[in-house]
Scaffold this motif. Structure first.
Motif, short mmCIF file in Angstrom:
data_model
loop_
_atom_site.label_atom_id
_atom_site.label_comp_id
_atom_site.label_asym_id
_atom_site.label_seq_id
_atom_site.Cartn_x
_atom_site.Cartn_y
_atom_site.Cartn_z
N LYS A 140 8.35 -1.42 1.98
CA LYS A 140 7.06 -1.80 1.40
C LYS A 140 6.61 -3.18 1.88
O LYS A 140 7.41 -4.12 1.93
CB LYS A 140 7.14 -1.80 -0.12
CG LYS A 140 7.27 -0.43 -0.74
CD LYS A 140 7.27 -0.50 -2.25
CE LYS A 140 7.40 0.89 -2.86
NZ LYS A 140 7.41 0.84 -4.34
N SER A 167 -3.55 -8.71 -4.66
CA SER A 167 -2.96 -9.38 -5.82
C SER A 167 -1.45 -9.53 -5.70
O SER A 167 -0.83 -10.16 -6.55
CB SER A 167 -3.29 -8.58 -7.08
OG SER A 167 -2.68 -7.31 -7.02
N SER A 168 -0.84 -8.94 -4.67
CA SER A 168 0.62 -9.02 -4.54
C SER A 168 1.02 -9.42 -3.12
O SER A 168 1.93 -8.86 -2.55
CB SER A 168 1.24 -7.68 -4.92
OG SER A 168 0.74 -6.67 -4.09
N SER A 213 1.02 -0.66 -6.40
CA SER A 213 0.54 -1.94 -6.93
C SER A 213 0.19 -1.87 -8.40
O SER A 213 0.45 -2.82 -9.15
CB SER A 213 -0.69 -2.40 -6.13
OG SER A 213 -0.36 -2.66 -4.79
N ALA A 225 4.64 -10.02 -2.35
CA ALA A 225 5.64 -9.01 -2.73
C ALA A 225 6.53 -8.60 -1.58
O ALA A 225 7.57 -8.02 -1.77
CB ALA A 225 4.94 -7.79 -3.31
N ASN A 270 1.22 3.59 -2.27
CA ASN A 270 1.05 2.28 -2.89
C ASN A 270 1.47 2.31 -4.34
O ASN A 270 1.17 3.27 -5.07
CB ASN A 270 -0.41 1.84 -2.78
CG ASN A 270 -0.65 0.48 -3.42
OD1 ASN A 270 -0.97 0.40 -4.60
ND2 ASN A 270 -0.46 -0.57 -2.64
N GLY A 305 -4.53 -3.99 -5.02
CA GLY A 305 -3.10 -4.23 -5.23
C GLY A 305 -2.51 -5.10 -4.15
O GLY A 305 -1.68 -5.97 -4.39
N VAL A 306 -2.93 -4.85 -2.90
CA VAL A 306 -2.44 -5.64 -1.77
C VAL A 306 -2.82 -7.10 -1.94
O VAL A 306 -2.02 -8.01 -1.75
CB VAL A 306 -3.00 -5.07 -0.45
CG1 VAL A 306 -2.79 -6.05 0.69
CG2 VAL A 306 -2.34 -3.75 -0.13
N TRP A 354 3.34 -5.53 0.72
CA TRP A 354 2.26 -5.55 -0.27
C TRP A 354 2.24 -4.27 -1.09
O TRP A 354 1.20 -3.66 -1.32
CB TRP A 354 0.90 -5.78 0.41
CG TRP A 354 0.83 -7.05 1.18
CD1 TRP A 354 1.32 -8.27 0.82
CD2 TRP A 354 0.27 -7.21 2.49
NE1 TRP A 354 1.08 -9.20 1.80
CE2 TRP A 354 0.44 -8.58 2.84
CE3 TRP A 354 -0.36 -6.37 3.39
CZ2 TRP A 354 0.01 -9.10 4.05
CZ3 TRP A 354 -0.80 -6.89 4.59
CH2 TRP A 354 -0.63 -8.22 4.91
N ASN A 355 3.44 -3.87 -1.51
CA ASN A 355 3.61 -2.68 -2.36
C ASN A 355 3.15 -1.38 -1.71
O ASN A 355 2.88 -0.40 -2.40
CB ASN A 355 2.89 -2.86 -3.70
CG ASN A 355 3.55 -3.90 -4.57
OD1 ASN A 355 4.76 -3.99 -4.62
ND2 ASN A 355 2.74 -4.70 -5.24
N THR A 356 3.08 -1.36 -0.39
CA THR A 356 2.60 -0.17 0.31
C THR A 356 3.57 0.20 1.43
O THR A 356 3.95 -0.64 2.24
CB THR A 356 1.21 -0.41 0.91
OG1 THR A 356 0.30 -0.79 -0.13
CG2 THR A 356 0.68 0.84 1.60
#
Length: 407
Positions: free
Chosen positions: A76, A25-26, A126, A29, A124, A22-23, A78-80
């Motif tokens: 957040k 691919s984003s 993602s 973000a 996360n 997820g990190v 990278w959505n984390t």
């Protein structure tokens, strides 16, 4: 061959891989500066006096304690997001058995002194409609009858776990957890403060509009407490409806439990709940019936529950008697908003009739009452419990004065 923690390592590795994907691919973000700018502090302070008058002790327990919970949660990147939180629990004054201080001549007030890591987690989001939380975390499922954080005690219960919550299908929430350690309220200095093992929690809830139907399965296997190794399967329905200005709340639940893995006792018992209440213009009245079965050797076990919420605030039934317990209770309350400087004032009371589920013997009765007032970020609580023993336990009275502050 997979060792004792092999399943957990596989699950944790899979979760880390999902987070990493997820990190990657984003990557656009968010960034670290945004995450730091959105970081919020966590501050939760509680001062509490607790008195316990228990008939089988010559002395009352008097405990004045302080709990400071402090930490931070980032925004957040990278959505984390990242969360870290510590607890400091201090005995200010009094004589009581904290479960670790050796004062066994006094009744128990299970708030031992401690400084420890309460939560440390990565969260996360993602994957679409999915939240993955890895690390030491708080977990509350349904009404906390089977899994909760035991928030009433100064040191809450947390779990070293990986948790996946998915809401991809409309109205359906799937909640899956694997944890290797339960960090219990007694703290790391207690032999019962940490329970380790391979443990799985599965809960799925479907919103029917007039309530939520949950089905669940919990597999518990603790090295430190093999007597609490169990597998539990059940269902719960809870909801509310408003008719002519009256709000009706209702709930029903059923579950079966049997021994699991290294439990030395072969047993199979049932759990049942039915309750309801009606609220009109702040006035609430209701009641219910809850049964935890027992076969004469072993009672229905809920070691991860927020037990103080159930079967009376005097906490006489933290462990289910071998013959089981049936709790018939009535409750009433009143809440009023915006009274002088207070945003709300609430009065809540219960009366319990406890009977043996196996045989029907009268175990005892209990009266509970509390008054809570909210003022800005403060909450003031006065609370009283009075257990009158018949064939179980001893007469017990408890009183609390408490001030909470949350940032």
């Amino acid at each position: 061959m997979i060792n004792q923690y092999g399943y957990g390592r596989q699950i944790a590795a899979t979760s880390l891989a999902l987070i990493a994907s997820g990190v990657m691919s984003s990557a656009h973000a968010g960034d670290f500066s945004t995450a730091l700018a959105q970081t919020r502090p966590i501050l939760d302070i509680r001062v509490r006096y607790e008195n316990v008058d228990q008939a089988n002790f010559l002395n009352d327990a008097d405990a004045l304690s302080l709990r400071v919970r402090a930490g931070l949660e980032t925004g957040k990147v990278w959505n984390t997001s990242f969360l870290a939180e510590f607890d400091w629990i201090e005995s200010i004054a009094g004589d009581y058995n904290s479960t670790t201080n050796g004062k066994t001549g006094f009744p128990v007030v299970a708030d031992p002194q401690d400084v420890e890591l309460n939560r440390l987690q990565l969260t996360n989001t993602s994957l679409p409609q999915t939240t993955i939380t890895l690390g030491r975390q708080r977990i509350n499922l349904d009404d906390q009858r089977f899994v909760g954080n035991v928030g009433w005690r100064q040191n809450e219960q947390t779990f070293d776990a990986v948790r996946v919550v998915n809401k991809s299908l409309p109205k359906l929430t799937v909640d899956l957890t694997y944890f290797i350690q339960a960090n219990r309220i007694f703290g790391p200095d207690s032999a019962q403060g940490r329970w380790n093992g391979d443990n799985f929690l599965a809960n799925a809830g479907y919103n029917l509009g007039f309530g939520t139907l949950s089905v669940f399965g919990y597999w518990l296997d603790f090295r430190e407490s093999p007597g609490n190794a169990s597998k539990t399967f059940g269902a719960r329905f809870a909801g509310k409806k408003v008719f002519s200005g009256v709000t009706f709340n209702y709930a029903a639940s059923v579950a079966s439990q049997s021994d699991w893995k290294n439990n030395p006792v072969d047993y199979s018992v049932m759990y049942y709940l039915a309750e309801g209440s009606a609220t009109w213009k702040g006035v609430m009245a209701g009641g219910g019936w809850e049964s935890l079965g027992g076969d004469g050797t072993k009672g229905f076990s809920t070691p991860l529950a927020t037990l103080h919420k159930f079967q009376g605030w005097a906490d006489l039934f933290l462990n289910t008697p071998a013959g089981g317990i049936a709790d018939t209770y009535a409750k009433a309350g009143y809440t009023i908003k915006n009274v002088g400087p207070f945003s709300s004032i609430s009065l809540l009371s219960f009366y319990h009739w406890f009977d043996s589920e196996n045989g029907g013997a009268d175990l005892g009765q209990e009266f509970d009452i509390s008054l809570t007032a909210a003022y800005e970020k403060f909450e003031f609580t006065v609370k009283y419990a009075d257990y009158d023993a018949d064939t179980f336990g001893v007469n017990t009275q408890k009183i609390w004065f408490q001030i909470d502050y949350k940032l």
